[in-house]
Design an enzyme around this catalytic site. Structure first.
Site, PDB file in Angstrom:
ATOM      1  N   HIS A 139       0.857  -1.195   0.000  1.00 28.84           N
ATOM      2  CA  HIS A 139       0.000   0.000   0.000  1.00 28.84           C
ATOM      3  C   HIS A 139       0.889   1.239   0.000  1.00 28.84           C
ATOM      4  O   HIS A 139       1.949   1.249   0.615  1.00 28.84           O
ATOM      5  CB  HIS A 139      -0.908  -0.002   1.229  1.00 28.84           C
ATOM      6  CG  HIS A 139      -2.113   0.873   1.079  1.00 28.84           C
ATOM      7  ND1 HIS A 139      -3.295   0.420   0.506  1.00 28.84           N
ATOM      8  CD2 HIS A 139      -2.336   2.161   1.399  1.00 28.84           C
ATOM      9  CE1 HIS A 139      -4.180   1.394   0.502  1.00 28.84           C
ATOM     10  NE2 HIS A 139      -3.626   2.479   1.040  1.00 28.84           N
ATOM     11  N   ASP A 183     -13.918   2.918   7.137  1.00 33.64           N
ATOM     12  CA  ASP A 183     -12.945   3.642   6.305  1.00 33.64           C
ATOM     13  C   ASP A 183     -13.639   4.213   5.071  1.00 33.64           C
ATOM     14  O   ASP A 183     -13.320   5.323   4.642  1.00 33.64           O
ATOM     15  CB  ASP A 183     -11.783   2.736   5.896  1.00 33.64           C
ATOM     16  CG  ASP A 183     -10.697   3.529   5.155  1.00 33.64           C
ATOM     17  OD1 ASP A 183     -10.243   4.542   5.711  1.00 33.64           O
ATOM     18  OD2 ASP A 183     -10.335   3.166   4.032  1.00 33.64           O
ATOM     19  N   ARG A 215     -12.992  12.799   5.156  1.00 33.43           N
ATOM     20  CA  ARG A 215     -11.674  13.436   5.340  1.00 33.43           C
ATOM     21  C   ARG A 215     -11.312  14.257   4.116  1.00 33.43           C
ATOM     22  O   ARG A 215     -10.772  15.358   4.213  1.00 33.43           O
ATOM     23  CB  ARG A 215     -10.591  12.377   5.570  1.00 33.43           C
ATOM     24  CG  ARG A 215     -10.582  11.808   6.972  1.00 33.43           C
ATOM     25  CD  ARG A 215      -9.691  10.579   7.047  1.00 33.43           C
ATOM     26  NE  ARG A 215      -8.316  10.849   6.714  1.00 33.43           N
ATOM     27  CZ  ARG A 215      -7.499   9.975   6.099  1.00 33.43           C
ATOM     28  NH1 ARG A 215      -7.937   8.780   5.755  1.00 33.43           N
ATOM     29  NH2 ARG A 215      -6.266  10.289   5.834  1.00 33.43           N
ATOM     30  N   SER A 264      -6.585   4.365   8.545  1.00 37.26           N
ATOM     31  CA  SER A 264      -7.218   4.137   7.244  1.00 37.26           C
ATOM     32  C   SER A 264      -6.494   3.019   6.491  1.00 37.26           C
ATOM     33  O   SER A 264      -7.115   2.068   5.999  1.00 37.26           O
ATOM     34  CB  SER A 264      -7.189   5.446   6.438  1.00 37.26           C
ATOM     35  OG  SER A 264      -7.486   5.207   5.091  1.00 37.26           O
ATOM     36  N   LYS A 281      -7.726  -1.412   6.438  1.00 38.04           N
ATOM     37  CA  LYS A 281      -7.981  -2.132   5.179  1.00 38.04           C
ATOM     38  C   LYS A 281      -7.048  -3.331   5.050  1.00 38.04           C
ATOM     39  O   LYS A 281      -7.451  -4.414   4.660  1.00 38.04           O
ATOM     40  CB  LYS A 281      -7.731  -1.201   3.971  1.00 38.04           C
ATOM     41  CG  LYS A 281      -8.782  -0.131   3.793  1.00 38.04           C
ATOM     42  CD  LYS A 281      -8.661   0.541   2.437  1.00 38.04           C
ATOM     43  CE  LYS A 281      -7.564   1.587   2.343  1.00 38.04           C
ATOM     44  NZ  LYS A 281      -7.817   2.844   3.025  1.00 38.04           N
TER      45      LYS A 281
HETATM   46  N1  URA Z   1      -4.189   5.647   1.602  1.00 36.11           N
HETATM   47  C1  URA Z   1      -5.238   5.278   2.375  1.00 36.11           C
HETATM   48  O1  URA Z   1      -5.815   4.208   2.186  1.00 36.11           O
HETATM   49  N2  URA Z   1      -5.629   6.103   3.353  1.00 36.11           N
HETATM   50  C2  URA Z   1      -5.026   7.276   3.612  1.00 36.11           C
HETATM   51  O2  URA Z   1      -5.436   7.958   4.516  1.00 36.11           O
HETATM   52  C3  URA Z   1      -3.940   7.665   2.795  1.00 36.11           C
HETATM   53  C4  URA Z   1      -3.530   6.823   1.791  1.00 36.11           C
END
Ligand code: URA
Length: 449
Positions: A82, A161, A168, A183, A187
């Site tokens: 990620h 999220d 946000r 966040s 996930k």
């Molecule tokens: N990627 C995400 O999934 N969340 C964030 O807050 C920033 C980048």
């Protein structure tokens, strides 16, 4: 419990309890807490921060807002990657099929556009028919069948999220260490992986511009991952310039397809191979990074990674015709060429400015209900270190709505910082961090770490 008291407590800089955090998240997800109250709490968190414990509780509450996917029945390592958010970052679209072609399972829950930073889901949805809303059983079935599946948060997987992410974005509370950590990690932990590689961005186009902040974010992400039984490592990488040459959903997907056909730009491929090799290392498939990079280059050169992408697209309902031949994509965009007003070298292409410009052309949402123009965006013709003559094209801008191009040439020109002398080479990957500490990436690549 009283939501107003919880908001007040955070507003005044006090630490929330795990029960308070769980209560507020549950209330928000079930619709009992209004957007304006959550927005106030997010702003309080943005301004006051959170302790590590609060961040861990927030992450857990967000995971528990939906189901945690159990992948134990699928044999083999389950590894994901990620990014903390950047401009032109289409790495996941190349990486997931490439690493799956090398034998790993890649269950990937991605995000959408956040502020000036693009989202993998929007880029994938630029492919006609591509479905990022698979149910959990279908997600698992695809993963078992082909080794990769790419989806977004849903009403059953980290719904907290899904709702908070959009809020946000609309309330300018993106750049918050605990909110980004919760966040991302909610996930990733919910998707049932064993190991995770993070691409923590720093520089002009990153949410955390300065290196020290990016490092702290990496440390939080790693600590939360390890605390939840996920082996986690992070690379800190530069986001001063956009990655690759394209910014905008379909343009980026098209560039990712070129990467899978072994025609990717050097910076994008360097990051993609490095992150992929780390994934292989965490899965114990290789012993040295160099070995992993070699294996992944073979997956690209042989066409195995491209074939894997075709399988992903087919199984997720997308049209493979445009993957085979991107020129068939319905292209209704108007274009504008931006030319240099002087001779010189490109010292930097401002990633933040380019990201914001692409959004204003229609590549992103201004309000959360806005539709995206998948063809809108920018193709850079010049990047750091390139020699330029007056009148040469620096970038091509695209938008379906012609009025969105008006006045944008000057805005684009301001994103190109010029110098009279050739600038020194820039560094793309700085350091690697894990639970034991930090080391320059170069040392690891040279087999010294
Ligand atoms: N990627 C995400 O999934 N969340 C964030 O807050 C920033 C980048």
């Amino acid at each position: 419990m009283n939501p107003r008291q919880i908001i007040e407590k955070k507003r005044d800089g006090l630490e929330l309890t795990g029960e308070e955090i769980k209560y507020i998240i549950d209330e928000y997800v079930c619709g009992s807490l209004a957007d304006y109250q959550m927005a106030a709490l997010l702003m309080a968190i943005y301004l006051r921060g959170m302790t590590f414990d609060e961040t861990a509780w927030l992450t857990n509450a967000m995971i528990e807002s939906g189901e945690r996917i159990d992948l134990t029945a699928i044999p083999g390592p389950k590894v994901d990657k990620h990014s903390t958010g950047g401009v032109g970052d289409k790495v996941s679209i190349v990486l997931a099929p490439m690493v799956a072609a090398a034998g790993l399972n890649v269950p990937m829950i991605s995000g959408r556009q956040l502020a000036h930073s693009g989202g993998t889901l929007d880029k994938l949805e630029a492919i006609p028919g591509f479905n990022t809303r698979l149910t959990v059983p279908v997600f698992k079935q695809n993963l078992a069948q082909i080794g990769a599946a790419l989806i977004g948060q849903t009403d059953t997987i980290v719904p907290a999220d899904k709702k908070i992410y959009a809020l946000r974005d609309a309330t300018s509370t993106v750049k918050s260490l605990p909110l980004v950590t919760a966040s991302i990690m909610s996930k990733k932990i919910a998707e049932g992986i064993d190991s995770l590689v993070l691409d923590v961005k720093t520089g002009r186009g990153a949410f955390f511009n300065c290196y020290a902040e990016a490092k702290q974010l990496a440390e939080y992400l790693i600590a939360i991952g390890e605390h939840n039984g996920v082996k986690t490592v992070a690379l800190v990488t530069s986001m001063d310039e956009p990655l690759g040459y394209t910014v905008g959903n379909w343009l980026e997907t098209k560039e990712a397809i070129a990467c899978l056909k072994n025609q990717g730009p050097a910076d994008l491929m360097q990051i993609t191979y490095s992150l992929g090799a780390l994934m292989l290392m965490l899965a114990n498939k290789i012993e040295r990074i160099e070995e992993g990079i070699h294996l992944l280059k073979t997956c690209i050169a042989s066409g195995a990674a491209f074939d894997k992408f075709l399988e992903i697209v087919r199984l997720q309902g997308g049209e493979t015709r445009v993957i085979h031949n991107p020129e068939l994509y319905p292209d209704e965009a108007h274009s504008l060429a931006v030319k240099s007003d002087r001779d010189g070298y490109i010292a930097r292409v401002d990633a933040l400015g380019i990201g914001q410009l692409a959004m204003s052309l229609g590549a992103g949402r201004i309000k959360k209900e806005d539709a995206i123009d998948y063809t809108a965006g920018i193709i850079l013709q010049k990047k750091h270190g390139d020699r330029v003559q007056r009148g040469e094209i620096l970038a091509l801008l695209y938008a379906r709505d012609r009025t969105k191009l008006a006045g944008k040439a000057d805005e684009c020109l301001r994103c190109f910082e010029m110098s009279t002398a050739k600038p020194p080479d820039s560094q793309l990957i700085y350091d690697i961090l894990d639970k034991n500490g930090m080391m320059p990436w170069e040392k690891v690549v040279n087999g010294e770490g």
